[in-house]
Design a protein around this motif. Sequence first.
Motif, short mmCIF file in Angstrom:
data_model
loop_
_atom_site.label_atom_id
_atom_site.label_comp_id
_atom_site.label_asym_id
_atom_site.label_seq_id
_atom_site.Cartn_x
_atom_site.Cartn_y
_atom_site.Cartn_z
N VAL A 50 23.42 63.89 59.90
CA VAL A 50 23.91 64.63 61.07
C VAL A 50 24.39 66.01 60.66
O VAL A 50 24.02 67.01 61.27
N ASN A 51 25.22 66.07 59.62
CA ASN A 51 25.75 67.36 59.16
C ASN A 51 24.62 68.31 58.77
O ASN A 51 24.64 69.48 59.15
N LEU A 52 23.64 67.80 58.04
CA LEU A 52 22.53 68.66 57.62
C LEU A 52 21.66 69.06 58.80
O LEU A 52 21.22 70.21 58.89
N SER A 53 21.42 68.14 59.72
CA SER A 53 20.55 68.45 60.87
C SER A 53 21.18 69.47 61.80
O SER A 53 20.47 70.18 62.51
N GLU A 54 22.51 69.58 61.79
CA GLU A 54 23.21 70.51 62.66
C GLU A 54 23.56 71.83 61.95
O GLU A 54 24.15 72.71 62.56
N SER A 55 23.21 71.96 60.68
CA SER A 55 23.56 73.16 59.94
C SER A 55 22.41 74.17 59.92
O SER A 55 21.25 73.81 60.14
N ALA A 56 22.76 75.41 59.65
CA ALA A 56 21.76 76.47 59.58
C ALA A 56 20.76 76.16 58.48
O ALA A 56 21.15 75.76 57.37
N ASP A 57 19.50 76.33 58.76
CA ASP A 57 18.42 76.09 57.80
C ASP A 57 18.39 74.66 57.26
O ASP A 57 17.83 74.41 56.21
N LEU A 58 19.06 73.73 57.97
CA LEU A 58 19.08 72.31 57.60
C LEU A 58 19.59 72.10 56.17
O LEU A 58 19.15 71.20 55.46
N ARG A 59 20.57 72.91 55.77
CA ARG A 59 21.10 72.84 54.41
C ARG A 59 22.58 73.12 54.42
O ARG A 59 23.09 73.85 55.27
N MET A 60 23.25 72.56 53.43
CA MET A 60 24.67 72.85 53.22
C MET A 60 24.95 72.86 51.73
O MET A 60 24.33 72.09 50.98
N ARG A 61 25.89 73.70 51.33
CA ARG A 61 26.35 73.64 49.94
C ARG A 61 26.96 72.26 49.72
O ARG A 61 27.62 71.72 50.60
N ARG A 90 16.86 66.74 49.65
CA ARG A 90 16.57 67.24 48.31
C ARG A 90 17.68 68.23 47.94
O ARG A 90 18.38 68.74 48.81
N ARG A 91 17.81 68.47 46.67
CA ARG A 91 18.78 69.46 46.19
C ARG A 91 18.02 70.74 45.86
O ARG A 91 16.90 70.69 45.37
N GLU A 92 18.68 71.85 46.13
CA GLU A 92 18.13 73.15 45.76
C GLU A 92 19.24 73.96 45.11
O GLU A 92 20.40 73.87 45.50
N ASN A 93 18.85 74.76 44.14
CA ASN A 93 19.81 75.64 43.49
C ASN A 93 20.23 76.73 44.47
O ASN A 93 19.46 77.17 45.30
N CYS A 94 21.46 77.18 44.29
CA CYS A 94 22.00 78.28 45.09
C CYS A 94 21.75 79.57 44.32
O CYS A 94 22.25 79.72 43.20
N GLU A 95 20.97 80.46 44.90
CA GLU A 95 20.62 81.71 44.22
C GLU A 95 21.85 82.57 43.93
O GLU A 95 21.92 83.23 42.89
N SER A 96 22.84 82.57 44.82
CA SER A 96 23.99 83.45 44.65
C SER A 96 25.05 82.88 43.71
O SER A 96 25.94 83.59 43.28
N ASP A 97 24.94 81.59 43.39
CA ASP A 97 25.91 80.94 42.53
C ASP A 97 25.17 79.92 41.67
O ASP A 97 24.80 78.86 42.15
N ARG A 98 24.96 80.24 40.42
CA ARG A 98 24.13 79.39 39.55
C ARG A 98 24.67 77.97 39.43
O ARG A 98 23.92 77.06 39.14
N ARG A 99 25.98 77.80 39.63
CA ARG A 99 26.55 76.46 39.54
C ARG A 99 26.45 75.71 40.86
O ARG A 99 26.61 74.50 40.90
N GLY A 100 26.20 76.43 41.95
CA GLY A 100 26.17 75.81 43.26
C GLY A 100 24.84 75.14 43.57
O GLY A 100 23.79 75.54 43.08
#
Length: 158
Positions: A50-61, A90-100
Amino acid sequence: METETATRWLTDAEQCAWRTYLDVTRLLTYQLERDLQPFGLTINDYEILVNLSESADLRMRMSDLASATLQSKSRLSHQITRMENAGLVRRENCESDRRGLFAVLTDHGMETMRKVAPHHVESVRQHFIDLLSPEALVDLRASLTPVAEHLRGRRGKV
C-alpha cells in the motif's frame, strides 16, 4: 530524595474500555491477516505494498518505509528480501546517497495490489466498518485522534 507518586489505577470503566480496545485490535489484526493468507501475503506485506503503491514513482527510501510501517530497518530489510523473492518489490540504489536504497513496487507487486485490495477492503468492511454506524465511526475517529497525535509526537523519543 525521590518523591513517590501514587499509581492512578484504572477504574472499572477505564479497564473495560482498555481491554475491549486490546481485544478488538488483536482480533481484527488476526482476522485481516487470515483473509490475506490465500494471497500469500501478511498484513505487513500488504502495508508495504500500500505504501509503495501510493508513493511517487511507486518507490520509497527504505528508511522512510521503515518509519511509515513502524518497523526497524533490520526487520524491514528482511521483509523486503522475502517480498523481493516473491517478485513483489525490488531494491534500487539511491543516486543521491550511495548508502541509501529504495524499495520499488514491481509490475507483479502492482498487479498483486490490484487483485488483493478489493478483498482486503471487503474484509475491513465485513469485520469493522459495517458493524458500526456512521455516527459511531465519526465518534471513534474523534476519540482516537488525540491518542494517535500523542503517539506520533512521541515517535523517536525515548
